[in-house]
Write an enzyme that holds these catalytic residues in place. Structure first.
Site, PDB file in Angstrom:
ATOM      1  N   HIS A 194      80.265 -36.258  30.522  1.00 33.64           N
ATOM      2  CA  HIS A 194      81.699 -37.561  31.512  1.00 33.64           C
ATOM      3  C   HIS A 194      81.360 -38.037  32.728  1.00 33.64           C
ATOM      4  CE1 HIS A 194      84.484 -38.098  27.756  1.00 33.64           C
ATOM      5  NE2 HIS A 194      85.317 -38.522  28.752  1.00 33.64           N
ATOM      6  N   HIS A 266      84.996 -28.408  31.366  1.00 33.00           N
ATOM      7  CA  HIS A 266      83.400 -27.989  31.815  1.00 33.00           C
ATOM      8  C   HIS A 266      83.911 -26.556  33.100  1.00 33.00           C
ATOM      9  CE1 HIS A 266      80.928 -30.559  28.641  1.00 33.00           C
ATOM     10  NE2 HIS A 266      82.010 -31.152  29.629  1.00 33.00           N
TER      11      HIS A 266
HETATM   12  C1  LIG Z   1      72.654 -58.330  34.449  1.00 31.26           C
HETATM   13  C2  LIG Z   1      72.932 -57.641  33.283  1.00 31.26           C
HETATM   14  C3  LIG Z   1      72.331 -58.879  32.193  1.00 31.26           C
HETATM   15  C4  LIG Z   1      72.826 -57.589  31.165  1.00 31.26           C
HETATM   16  C5  LIG Z   1      72.501 -58.174  29.791  1.00 31.26           C
HETATM   17  C6  LIG Z   1      72.752 -57.598  28.632  1.00 31.26           C
HETATM   18  C7  LIG Z   1      72.425 -58.109  27.947  1.00 31.26           C
HETATM   19  C8  LIG Z   1      73.219 -57.964  25.978  1.00 31.26           C
HETATM   20  C9  LIG Z   1      72.002 -56.525  25.584  1.00 31.26           C
HETATM   21  C10 LIG Z   1      73.142 -55.112  25.369  1.00 31.26           C
HETATM   22  C11 LIG Z   1      72.365 -54.078  24.874  1.00 31.26           C
HETATM   23  C12 LIG Z   1      72.652 -53.074  24.024  1.00 31.26           C
HETATM   24  C13 LIG Z   1      73.607 -51.946  25.160  1.00 31.26           C
HETATM   25  C14 LIG Z   1      74.319 -51.420  24.947  1.00 31.26           C
HETATM   26  C15 LIG Z   1      76.365 -51.862  25.305  1.00 31.26           C
HETATM   27  C16 LIG Z   1      76.835 -50.837  24.872  1.00 31.26           C
HETATM   28  O1  LIG Z   1      76.812 -50.376  25.539  1.00 31.26           O
HETATM   29  S1  LIG Z   1      77.551 -50.388  23.335  1.00 31.26           S
HETATM   30  C17 LIG Z   1      77.926 -48.992  23.561  1.00 31.26           C
HETATM   31  C18 LIG Z   1      79.229 -48.233  24.317  1.00 31.26           C
HETATM   32  N1  LIG Z   1      79.253 -47.387  23.648  1.00 31.26           N
HETATM   33  C19 LIG Z   1      79.736 -46.220  24.969  1.00 31.26           C
HETATM   34  O2  LIG Z   1      80.123 -47.093  25.922  1.00 31.26           O
HETATM   35  C20 LIG Z   1      79.663 -44.970  24.604  1.00 31.26           C
HETATM   36  C21 LIG Z   1      80.548 -44.497  25.938  1.00 31.26           C
HETATM   37  N2  LIG Z   1      80.498 -42.620  25.784  1.00 31.26           N
HETATM   38  C22 LIG Z   1      79.573 -41.583  25.517  1.00 31.26           C
HETATM   39  O3  LIG Z   1      78.239 -41.457  26.947  1.00 31.26           O
HETATM   40  C23 LIG Z   1      79.772 -40.600  25.617  1.00 31.26           C
HETATM   41  O4  LIG Z   1      81.116 -40.559  24.714  1.00 31.26           O
HETATM   42  C24 LIG Z   1      80.154 -38.883  26.997  1.00 31.26           C
HETATM   43  C25 LIG Z   1      81.480 -39.714  27.702  1.00 31.26           C
HETATM   44  C26 LIG Z   1      78.601 -39.685  27.253  1.00 31.26           C
HETATM   45  C27 LIG Z   1      80.372 -38.251  26.171  1.00 31.26           C
HETATM   46  O5  LIG Z   1      80.461 -37.423  26.477  1.00 31.26           O
HETATM   47  P1  LIG Z   1      81.704 -35.795  25.526  1.00 31.26           P
HETATM   48  O6  LIG Z   1      80.577 -35.297  25.386  1.00 31.26           O
HETATM   49  O7  LIG Z   1      82.687 -35.953  25.519  1.00 31.26           O
HETATM   50  O8  LIG Z   1      81.624 -34.995  27.585  1.00 31.26           O
HETATM   51  P2  LIG Z   1      82.080 -33.978  28.082  1.00 31.26           P
HETATM   52  O9  LIG Z   1      82.227 -34.419  29.487  1.00 31.26           O
HETATM   53  O10 LIG Z   1      81.282 -33.462  27.320  1.00 31.26           O
HETATM   54  O11 LIG Z   1      83.590 -33.851  27.685  1.00 31.26           O
HETATM   55  C28 LIG Z   1      84.299 -32.861  26.761  1.00 31.26           C
HETATM   56  C29 LIG Z   1      85.083 -32.877  26.340  1.00 31.26           C
HETATM   57  O12 LIG Z   1      86.241 -33.357  27.655  1.00 31.26           O
HETATM   58  C30 LIG Z   1      86.716 -34.271  27.349  1.00 31.26           C
HETATM   59  N3  LIG Z   1      87.045 -34.933  28.895  1.00 31.26           N
HETATM   60  C31 LIG Z   1      85.868 -35.179  29.481  1.00 31.26           C
HETATM   61  N4  LIG Z   1      86.386 -35.809  31.358  1.00 31.26           N
HETATM   62  C32 LIG Z   1      87.759 -35.929  30.459  1.00 31.26           C
HETATM   63  C33 LIG Z   1      88.761 -36.351  31.254  1.00 31.26           C
HETATM   64  N5  LIG Z   1      88.303 -36.876  32.583  1.00 31.26           N
HETATM   65  N6  LIG Z   1      90.060 -36.961  30.373  1.00 31.26           N
HETATM   66  C34 LIG Z   1      90.462 -36.704  29.072  1.00 31.26           C
HETATM   67  N7  LIG Z   1      89.482 -35.691  28.748  1.00 31.26           N
HETATM   68  C35 LIG Z   1      88.213 -35.643  29.169  1.00 31.26           C
HETATM   69  C36 LIG Z   1      86.139 -35.147  26.416  1.00 31.26           C
HETATM   70  O13 LIG Z   1      87.095 -36.165  25.700  1.00 31.26           O
HETATM   71  C37 LIG Z   1      85.435 -34.141  25.310  1.00 31.26           C
HETATM   72  O14 LIG Z   1      86.072 -33.627  24.398  1.00 31.26           O
HETATM   73  P3  LIG Z   1      86.491 -34.124  23.288  1.00 31.26           P
HETATM   74  O15 LIG Z   1      86.086 -35.621  22.702  1.00 31.26           O
HETATM   75  O16 LIG Z   1      85.012 -33.257  22.739  1.00 31.26           O
HETATM   76  O17 LIG Z   1      86.803 -33.572  22.297  1.00 31.26           O
END
Ligand SMILES: CCCCCCCCCCCCCCCC(=O)SCCNC(=O)CCNC(=O)[C@H](O)C(C)(C)COP(=O)(O)OP(=O)(O)OC[C@H]1O[C@@H](n2cnc3c(N)ncnc32)[C@H](O)[C@@H]1OP(=O)(O)O
Length: 292
Positions: A194, A266
């Site tokens: 996060h 964390h």
């Molecule tokens: C000019 C520009 C042109 C652009 C031209 C583009 C052209 C177009 C081409 C397309 C090209 C494709 C590009 C890809 C397009 C995408 O972006 S599609 C992808 C969409 N996917 C995403 O955005 C995924 C984002 N998520 C992530 O990266 C990961 O899930 C994370 C957030 C880093 C994972 O972190 P994590 O391991 O859960 O994090 P961590 O801090 O270790 O948290 C541990 C626990 O604490 C909880 N926690 C921590 N903080 C919090 C908080 N604040 N509140 C509540 N809970 C929390 C977490 O929920 C987690 O709990 P569990 O879920 O494990 O039970």
């Protein structure tokens, strides 16, 4: 009655402070090649970290453990957990407006460099959180420091899990897969995904919109135009003249969610490692080239 200070004295003091600030800004630019605004924004994440820690230590428990740091809260589930998708949408919207407003100037160069920087930032996000020739970097750090995914029943995945004292242990599955198997992520140093995502994404948006920033007074004028009737049409108009608004709203949400992570989740070291990885790519993409 409070003493009335001489206005010219006040002016001189103000001028001196201003000169000091200017000379600090100049030396920062010359020595480190960054502006005061950039430094302030970069340091704001360290400040967020300190505020989160102080709130954790000195606030009432009912305030520390609130809706916003419940893992299932809407902002976590629909925004942070899909954080890079939101960042992508905002940046596409931003450049669509920028390009549509450059009526007579060629936009090809602007777009090509923006796309190159987007892919560099996306690559770093993917390597750290999704996949890095197997486990993503954050999970590699975890297993290299002795971490394991532990599940009660891993018989179906015997090639991945090893049975120890009736529980199944693996250092081959990712944190995402471990969560899907309802396993627990035990031992090891677990860098905060996060913290990484929120810092990386905010800095990326900041450095992208900054060259197009026309100052706070212009920004305030555009926001003030939102007042009065017919809000939706005015909002569309504001987003068209000031597409930075969309990025600033998202960055404000990221800052708030980072505060929640810093308050509750964390260890300090795990958050600092997430912060450093969050700084890394942005430093390479935006600041390092200034030295070349
Ligand atoms: C000019 C520009 C042109 C652009 C031209 C583009 C052209 C177009 C081409 C397309 C090209 C494709 C590009 C890809 C397009 C995408 O972006 S599609 C992808 C969409 N996917 C995403 O955005 C995924 C984002 N998520 C992530 O990266 C990961 O899930 C994370 C957030 C880093 C994972 O972190 P994590 O391991 O859960 O994090 P961590 O801090 O270790 O948290 C541990 C626990 O604490 C909880 N926690 C921590 N903080 C919090 C908080 N604040 N509140 C509540 N809970 C929390 C977490 O929920 C987690 O709990 P569990 O879920 O494990 O039970």
């Amino acid at each position: 009655m409070p003493p009335v200070s001489n206005p010219s004295e006040g002016d001189t003091r103000y001028d001196k402070d201003f000169q000091r600030l200017e000379s600090f800004s100049r030396s920062l630019k010359q020595k480190w090649r960054i502006s005061v605004a950039e430094l302030a924004f970069i340091l704001s994440f360290a400040l967020n970290f300190a505020i989160g820690k102080l709130l954790h230590l000195y606030s009432d428990q009912s305030e520390v453990y609130n809706y916003y740091n419940d893992k299932n809260n809407i902002f976590n589930q629909y925004f942070v957990k899909k954080g890079w998708a939101w960042t992508t949408m905002v940046i596409i919207f931003f450049y669509a407006v920028v390009v549509s407003r450059r009526k007579n100037e060629p936009s090809q160069r602007v777009l090509i460099t923006a796309i190159a920087r987007y892919f560099a930032a996306t690559l770093w996000w993917a390597l750290f959180t999704q996949w890095c020739f197997g486990l993503p970097i954050m999970d590699r750090v975890f297993v290299y420091t002795g971490g394991r995914c532990v599940v009660p029943d891993g018989k179906h995945w015997a090639h991945l899990f090893e049975e120890i004292d009736g529980m199944f242990h693996s250092h081959k599955v990712s944190s995402f897969a471990c969560r899907s198997l309802r396993g627990s992520w035990e031992g090891g140093h677990d860098p905060s995904g996060h913290v990484f995502l929120l810092v990386h994404s905010s800095l990326y948006l900041f450095f992208e919109i900054k060259p197009y920033w026309r100052g706070w007074s212009q920004f305030r004028r555009n926001i003030e135009r939102l007042r009065g009737p017919n809000f939706p049409a005015k909002l569309v108009d504001t987003l068209n003249t000031t597409p930075q608004v969309a990025a600033i709203i998202l960055m404000a949400l990221w800052w708030f969610m980072l505060l929640m992570t810093n308050m509750y989740f964390h260890s300090i070291a795990e958050k600092l490692v997430g912060l450093l990885f969050g700084y890394a790519a942005i430093g390479v993409v935006y600041i390092l080239p200034r030295w070349l």
